[in-house]
Design a protein around this motif. Structure first.
Motif, PDB file in Angstrom:
ATOM      1  N   ALA A   1      18.385  45.642 -15.452  1.00 18.54           N
ATOM      2  CA  ALA A   1      18.802  46.977 -15.013  1.00 18.54           C
ATOM      3  C   ALA A   1      19.765  47.594 -16.019  1.00 18.54           C
ATOM      4  CB  ALA A   1      19.458  46.888 -13.636  1.00 18.54           C
ATOM      5  N   ILE A   2      20.686  46.809 -16.525  1.00 20.85           N
ATOM      6  CA  ILE A   2      21.662  47.319 -17.498  1.00 20.85           C
ATOM      7  C   ILE A   2      20.979  47.655 -18.813  1.00 20.85           C
ATOM      8  CG2 ILE A   2      23.651  46.666 -18.914  1.00 20.85           C
ATOM      9  CD1 ILE A   2      24.644  45.047 -16.476  1.00 20.85           C
ATOM     10  N   GLU A   3      20.030  46.823 -19.218  1.00 22.52           N
ATOM     11  CA  GLU A   3      19.327  47.020 -20.488  1.00 22.52           C
ATOM     12  C   GLU A   3      18.586  48.352 -20.512  1.00 22.52           C
ATOM     13  OE1 GLU A   3      15.706  44.719 -22.487  1.00 22.52           O
ATOM     14  OE2 GLU A   3      17.445  43.447 -22.121  1.00 22.52           O
ATOM     15  N   GLY A   4      18.171  48.837 -19.372  1.00 23.83           N
ATOM     16  CA  GLY A   4      17.424  50.079 -19.300  1.00 23.83           C
ATOM     17  C   GLY A   4      18.266  51.330 -19.455  1.00 23.83           C
ATOM     18  N   THR A   5      19.588  51.188 -19.557  1.00 17.86           N
ATOM     19  CA  THR A   5      20.449  52.354 -19.719  1.00 17.86           C
ATOM     20  C   THR A   5      20.953  52.419 -21.156  1.00 17.86           C
ATOM     21  OG1 THR A   5      22.402  51.116 -19.024  1.00 17.86           O
ATOM     22  CG2 THR A   5      21.204  52.301 -17.314  1.00 17.86           C
ATOM     23  N   VAL A   6      21.078  53.637 -21.676  1.00 19.35           N
ATOM     24  CA  VAL A   6      21.480  53.819 -23.070  1.00 19.35           C
ATOM     25  C   VAL A   6      22.932  53.413 -23.274  1.00 19.35           C
ATOM     26  CG1 VAL A   6      21.759  55.492 -24.933  1.00 19.35           C
ATOM     27  CG2 VAL A   6      19.792  55.639 -23.405  1.00 19.35           C
ATOM     28  N   GLN A   7      23.834  54.027 -22.571  1.00 19.09           N
ATOM     29  CA  GLN A   7      25.244  53.662 -22.608  1.00 19.09           C
ATOM     30  C   GLN A   7      25.666  53.436 -21.172  1.00 19.09           C
ATOM     31  OE1 GLN A   7      27.154  56.920 -24.639  1.00 19.09           O
ATOM     32  NE2 GLN A   7      27.170  55.773 -26.540  1.00 19.09           N
ATOM     33  N   PRO A   8      25.540  52.215 -20.696  1.00 15.52           N
ATOM     34  CA  PRO A   8      25.792  51.989 -19.278  1.00 15.52           C
ATOM     35  C   PRO A   8      27.236  52.298 -18.886  1.00 15.52           C
ATOM     36  CG  PRO A   8      25.432  49.908 -20.420  1.00 15.52           C
ATOM     37  CD  PRO A   8      25.195  51.001 -21.408  1.00 15.52           C
ATOM     38  N   GLU A   9      27.359  53.070 -17.858  1.00 11.87           N
ATOM     39  CA  GLU A   9      28.624  53.298 -17.174  1.00 11.87           C
ATOM     40  C   GLU A   9      28.284  53.208 -15.700  1.00 11.87           C
ATOM     41  OE1 GLU A   9      30.648  56.883 -18.249  1.00 11.87           O
ATOM     42  OE2 GLU A   9      31.471  55.970 -20.046  1.00 11.87           O
ATOM     43  N   LEU A  10      28.171  52.006 -15.237  1.00 10.57           N
ATOM     44  CA  LEU A  10      27.693  51.767 -13.893  1.00 10.57           C
ATOM     45  C   LEU A  10      28.821  51.805 -12.871  1.00 10.57           C
ATOM     46  CD1 LEU A  10      25.363  48.773 -14.759  1.00 10.57           C
ATOM     47  CD2 LEU A  10      24.700  51.148 -14.413  1.00 10.57           C
ATOM     48  N   TYR A  11      28.490  52.327 -11.721  1.00 14.86           N
ATOM     49  CA  TYR A  11      29.366  52.294 -10.566  1.00 14.86           C
ATOM     50  C   TYR A  11      28.722  51.329  -9.579  1.00 14.86           C
ATOM     51  CZ  TYR A  11      31.362  56.509 -12.582  1.00 14.86           C
ATOM     52  OH  TYR A  11      31.961  57.408 -13.419  1.00 14.86           O
TER      53      TYR A  11
ATOM     54  N   VAL B   1      32.738  38.603 -17.960  1.00 17.37           N
ATOM     55  CA  VAL B   1      33.087  38.689 -19.379  1.00 17.37           C
ATOM     56  C   VAL B   1      31.955  39.345 -20.169  1.00 17.37           C
ATOM     57  CG1 VAL B   1      33.507  37.309 -21.459  1.00 17.37           C
ATOM     58  CG2 VAL B   1      34.716  36.770 -19.339  1.00 17.37           C
ATOM     59  N   THR B   2      30.723  38.957 -19.876  1.00 20.77           N
ATOM     60  CA  THR B   2      29.565  39.470 -20.613  1.00 20.77           C
ATOM     61  C   THR B   2      29.298  40.943 -20.336  1.00 20.77           C
ATOM     62  OG1 THR B   2      28.559  37.281 -20.556  1.00 20.77           O
ATOM     63  CG2 THR B   2      27.098  39.128 -21.045  1.00 20.77           C
ATOM     64  N   HIS B   3      29.430  41.363 -19.084  1.00 27.24           N
ATOM     65  CA  HIS B   3      29.014  42.720 -18.709  1.00 27.24           C
ATOM     66  C   HIS B   3      30.149  43.593 -18.190  1.00 27.24           C
ATOM     67  CE1 HIS B   3      24.845  41.937 -19.458  1.00 27.24           C
ATOM     68  NE2 HIS B   3      24.937  40.819 -18.762  1.00 27.24           N
ATOM     69  N   GLY B   4      31.377  43.153 -18.358  1.00 28.15           N
ATOM     70  CA  GLY B   4      32.510  43.920 -17.844  1.00 28.15           C
ATOM     71  C   GLY B   4      32.564  45.337 -18.357  1.00 28.15           C
ATOM     72  N   ARG B   5      32.223  45.548 -19.618  1.00 36.76           N
ATOM     73  CA  ARG B   5      32.308  46.893 -20.199  1.00 36.76           C
ATOM     74  C   ARG B   5      31.153  47.801 -19.751  1.00 36.76           C
ATOM     75  NH1 ARG B   5      36.676  46.723 -22.940  1.00 36.76           N
ATOM     76  NH2 ARG B   5      37.270  45.025 -24.297  1.00 36.76           N
ATOM     77  N   ASP B   6      30.140  47.234 -19.121  1.00 35.05           N
ATOM     78  CA  ASP B   6      29.023  48.042 -18.638  1.00 35.05           C
ATOM     79  C   ASP B   6      29.365  48.777 -17.340  1.00 35.05           C
ATOM     80  OD1 ASP B   6      27.483  47.131 -20.759  1.00 35.05           O
ATOM     81  OD2 ASP B   6      26.661  45.457 -19.607  1.00 35.05           O
ATOM     82  N   PHE B   7      30.392  48.303 -16.650  1.00 32.49           N
ATOM     83  CA  PHE B   7      30.765  48.889 -15.365  1.00 32.49           C
ATOM     84  C   PHE B   7      31.977  49.792 -15.531  1.00 32.49           C
ATOM     85  CE2 PHE B   7      28.281  45.268 -14.204  1.00 32.49           C
ATOM     86  CZ  PHE B   7      27.584  45.689 -13.081  1.00 32.49           C
ATOM     87  N   LYS B   8      31.921  50.957 -14.940  1.00 28.11           N
ATOM     88  CA  LYS B   8      33.044  51.891 -14.977  1.00 28.11           C
ATOM     89  C   LYS B   8      33.982  51.610 -13.803  1.00 28.11           C
ATOM     90  CE  LYS B   8      34.418  56.318 -16.158  1.00 28.11           C
ATOM     91  NZ  LYS B   8      34.544  56.888 -17.439  1.00 28.11           N
ATOM     92  N   LYS B   9      33.414  51.509 -12.606  1.00 28.77           N
ATOM     93  CA  LYS B   9      34.210  51.241 -11.411  1.00 28.77           C
ATOM     94  C   LYS B   9      33.416  50.366 -10.452  1.00 28.77           C
ATOM     95  CE  LYS B   9      37.034  55.382 -11.511  1.00 28.77           C
ATOM     96  NZ  LYS B   9      38.376  54.910 -11.635  1.00 28.77           N
ATOM     97  N   ILE B  10      34.149  49.500  -9.764  1.00 25.49           N
ATOM     98  CA  ILE B  10      33.544  48.650  -8.742  1.00 25.49           C
ATOM     99  C   ILE B  10      34.385  48.761  -7.478  1.00 25.49           C
ATOM    100  CG2 ILE B  10      32.946  46.306  -8.031  1.00 25.49           C
ATOM    101  CD1 ILE B  10      32.476  45.631 -10.969  1.00 25.49           C
ATOM    102  N   ALA B  11      33.734  49.113  -6.383  1.00 25.66           N
ATOM    103  CA  ALA B  11      34.381  49.128  -5.073  1.00 25.66           C
ATOM    104  C   ALA B  11      33.922  47.887  -4.323  1.00 25.66           C
ATOM    105  CB  ALA B  11      33.996  50.388  -4.298  1.00 25.66           C
ATOM    106  N   VAL B  12      34.861  47.082  -3.889  1.00 29.72           N
ATOM    107  CA  VAL B  12      34.560  45.849  -3.166  1.00 29.72           C
ATOM    108  C   VAL B  12      34.917  46.059  -1.697  1.00 29.72           C
ATOM    109  CG1 VAL B  12      35.078  43.384  -2.939  1.00 29.72           C
ATOM    110  CG2 VAL B  12      35.047  44.458  -5.206  1.00 29.72           C
ATOM    111  N   VAL B  13      33.971  45.786  -0.822  1.00 27.29           N
ATOM    112  CA  VAL B  13      34.191  45.909   0.619  1.00 27.29           C
ATOM    113  C   VAL B  13      34.205  44.503   1.200  1.00 27.29           C
ATOM    114  CG1 VAL B  13      33.351  46.844   2.798  1.00 27.29           C
ATOM    115  CG2 VAL B  13      32.951  48.101   0.661  1.00 27.29           C
TER     116      VAL B  13
END
Length: 136
Positions: free
Chosen positions: A45-55, A79-91
């Motif tokens: 899923a991440i690979e399919g985005t150009v510059q991932p900024e995932l929420y 560690v591997t994908h931390g920079r791919d995520f912009k924000k994470i909401a944990v419930v």
């Protein structure tokens, strides 16, 4: 044989007209095998985005913990994908889950917030997406 229900579930959740979040639900006590199945899906899923900024919206209300190898897998994933995520909401619903979220926030470049109510988490993510659209 252990018949306890466990696993990681990944999906896309739409909220509002143009908003979507990566939705992850953790159930039971996670194992190394759970990560072996989930990580390739997440990476695809991440690979399919150009510059991932995932929420992401992560539901840990049914999480009971990790086995030792799965905890290591989770750390490597961060560690591997931390920079791919912009924000994470944990419930979640317990103090140890909130504490683990704070620890993750300290050690990753991701903005991570913990919520006891799902709608508050979705509202926080929607606000972040809206703020991001206005600053581009």
């Amino acid at each position: 044989m252990d018949n306890q229900r466990h696993g990681l579930f990944i999906g896309i959740e739409h909220s509002g007209r143009d908003h979507f979040f990566l939705s992850i639900k953790a159930i039971g006590k996670l194992t190394h095998q759970d990560y072996q199945l989930m990580v390739p899906l997440l990476e695809a899923a991440i690979e399919g985005t150009v510059q991932p900024e995932l929420y992401a919206l992560v539901d840990v209300t049914e999480l009971q913990g990790w086995d030792a190898e799965a905890l290591w897998d989770d750390l490597k994933l961060g560690v591997t994908h931390g920079r791919d995520f912009k924000k994470i909401a944990v419930v979640g619903r317990s103090g140890w889950q909130q504490w683990m979220t704070k620890v993750a926030d300290w050690f990753t470049p991701i903005d991570i917030e913990y919520f006891y109510q799902r709608q508050a988490a979705v509202d926080w993510l929607e606000q972040a997406v809206n703020d991001g659209q206005h600053t581009s």
